[in-house]
Design a protein around this motif. Structure first.
Motif, PDB file in Angstrom:
ATOM      1  N   ALA A 266      70.023-102.359   9.158  1.00  0.00           N
ATOM      2  CA  ALA A 266      68.710-103.221   8.722  1.00  0.00           C
ATOM      3  C   ALA A 266      67.685-102.686   9.561  1.00  0.00           C
ATOM      4  O   ALA A 266      66.439-102.716   9.006  1.00  0.00           O
ATOM      5  N   ASP A 267      67.924-102.145  10.846  1.00  0.00           N
ATOM      6  CA  ASP A 267      66.869-101.546  11.613  1.00  0.00           C
ATOM      7  C   ASP A 267      66.212-100.372  10.974  1.00  0.00           C
ATOM      8  O   ASP A 267      64.954-100.187  10.979  1.00  0.00           O
ATOM      9  N   ASP A 268      67.098 -99.516  10.432  1.00  0.00           N
ATOM     10  CA  ASP A 268      66.501 -98.371   9.692  1.00  0.00           C
ATOM     11  C   ASP A 268      65.665 -98.673   8.507  1.00  0.00           C
ATOM     12  O   ASP A 268      64.590 -98.158   8.372  1.00  0.00           O
ATOM     13  N   THR A 269      66.441 -99.846   7.835  1.00  0.00           N
ATOM     14  CA  THR A 269      65.413-100.133   6.726  1.00  0.00           C
ATOM     15  C   THR A 269      64.202-100.777   7.042  1.00  0.00           C
ATOM     16  O   THR A 269      63.110-100.580   6.383  1.00  0.00           O
ATOM     17  N   PHE A 270      64.149-101.364   8.241  1.00  0.00           N
ATOM     18  CA  PHE A 270      62.767-102.055   8.826  1.00  0.00           C
ATOM     19  C   PHE A 270      61.668-101.054   9.019  1.00  0.00           C
ATOM     20  O   PHE A 270      60.601-101.126   8.344  1.00  0.00           O
ATOM     21  N   HIS A 271      62.083-100.065   9.922  1.00  0.00           N
ATOM     22  CA  HIS A 271      61.200 -99.045  10.018  1.00  0.00           C
ATOM     23  C   HIS A 271      60.747 -98.216   9.061  1.00  0.00           C
ATOM     24  O   HIS A 271      59.677 -97.805   9.039  1.00  0.00           O
ATOM     25  N   THR A 272      61.720 -97.979   8.174  1.00  0.00           N
ATOM     26  CA  THR A 272      61.323 -97.137   7.195  1.00  0.00           C
ATOM     27  C   THR A 272      60.515 -97.726   6.058  1.00  0.00           C
ATOM     28  O   THR A 272      59.510 -97.287   5.656  1.00  0.00           O
ATOM     29  N   ALA A 273      60.527 -98.928   5.920  1.00  0.00           N
ATOM     30  CA  ALA A 273      60.008 -99.987   5.086  1.00  0.00           C
ATOM     31  C   ALA A 273      58.347-100.102   5.622  1.00  0.00           C
ATOM     32  O   ALA A 273      57.440 -99.845   4.993  1.00  0.00           O
ATOM     33  N   ILE A 274      58.282 -99.905   6.985  1.00  0.00           N
ATOM     34  CA  ILE A 274      56.862-100.099   7.328  1.00  0.00           C
ATOM     35  C   ILE A 274      56.105 -98.851   7.335  1.00  0.00           C
ATOM     36  O   ILE A 274      54.994 -98.552   6.809  1.00  0.00           O
ATOM     37  N   ALA A 275      57.152 -97.593   7.455  1.00  0.00           N
ATOM     38  CA  ALA A 275      56.351 -96.336   7.189  1.00  0.00           C
ATOM     39  C   ALA A 275      55.976 -96.112   5.520  1.00  0.00           C
ATOM     40  O   ALA A 275      55.055 -95.597   5.567  1.00  0.00           O
ATOM     41  N   THR A 276      56.644 -96.879   4.965  1.00  0.00           N
ATOM     42  CA  THR A 276      56.555 -96.555   3.599  1.00  0.00           C
ATOM     43  C   THR A 276      55.196 -97.247   3.217  1.00  0.00           C
ATOM     44  O   THR A 276      54.306 -96.850   2.450  1.00  0.00           O
TER      45      THR A 276
END
Length: 276
Positions: free
Chosen positions: A162-172
């Protein structure tokens, strides 16, 4: 790409050698690169012959030949006499070279990693608060909620995902492909630190990290770029502190002295101490 009428001259440009003028080979090089993208050609893929390529980009064969020479010199194409033109395999850049020599238990390199990550992720948080579409905001919030559920269940693996998904979502949501690609690389390096440099050592509070995710997501959803930047800075700082402390303990356990972690409270009242 549709076939265009072959031309012996560059695309229409202002006359003379002023700022608007572009030589034909520059235009041809641009069109060839567009062809690579639109055709989905990956490194190692073979391009059409010069004659066919000239037809596809709507330029003369002579101009295309010059463009191919330029793109070959730039490392985008590879020309093999008697065999044809190919999409070049990317050279190992200094950036890639540094990644292959990254030592996840080296405190100095970990410091550099988090310094770079802090700079990038505060920027992406700020841009996300300015640029995120409703769908992107929804993705950021969903990832924050996912991390909160994982934290409540003390599920480290689920939280890491979930942490990876969260930071990736912000970058996107920053809507800049270079930020998204770079942060993805930094996250992979951080996983090396966790798996190798910190193997066997417990991280910080998952609930604290999840709380930070929630308030960062709220700032992005509310369109507050300054607040999102500040919250992300605190988030990365706490992560950096924990990684540094644990790696020091691993490397020099006999002389390591616990240092009180800074405690910052956001206006929502959540602690900003993070293991992520």
């Amino acid at each position: 790409m549709t076939r265009a009428v072959r031309s012996t001259a560059p695309a229409p440009q202002p006359s003379g050698d002023g700022p608007g003028y572009r030589p034909g080979y520059e235009v041809a090089a641009e069109r060839i690169l567009e062809h690579l993208v639109l055709a989905g050609l990956e490194p190692g893929a073979r391009l059409p012959t010069e004659r066919d390529l000239a037809d596809q980009v709507g330029m003369s064969r002579t101009v295309v030949r010059e463009a191919v020479k330029i793109l070959s010199a730039l490392g985008r194409l590879s020309v093999h006499k008697g065999r044809g033109i190919y999409v070049a395999q990317p050279d190992q850049s200094s950036w890639q070279h540094s990644l292959t020599h990254f030592l996840p238990a080296d405190l100095h390199q970990v410091d550099e990693l988090f310094e770079f990550r802090r700079h990038l992720e505060t920027t992406t948080a700020r841009l996300a608060a300015q640029r995120a579409t409703p769908a992107q905001v929804k993705a950021v919030r969903a990832a924050a909620h996912q991390s909160a559920r994982a934290a409540q269940q003390d599920d480290t693996d689920a939280f890491s995902h979930a942490d990876d998904t969260f930071h990736t979502a912000i970058a996107t949501a920053a809507n800049n492909s270079f930020f998204a690609a770079t942060i993805d690389t930094l996250r992979r390096l951080q996983r090396q630190v966790t798996a190798i440099g910190l193997a066997g050592l417990a991280g910080g509070s998952l609930r604290d990290a999840a709380a930070q995710h929630e308030v960062i997501a709220h700032a992005i959803a509310s369109g507050e770029p300054g607040h999102a930047d500040t919250l992300m800075a605190h988030h990365i700082d706490r992560t950096t502190h924990q990684f540094q402390r644990h790696i020091r303990h691993r490397i020099t356990p006999t002389i390591s002295t616990p240092t009180p972690e800074p405690h910052t409270t956001t206006r929502e009242g959540h602690s900003c101490e993070s293991p992520t």
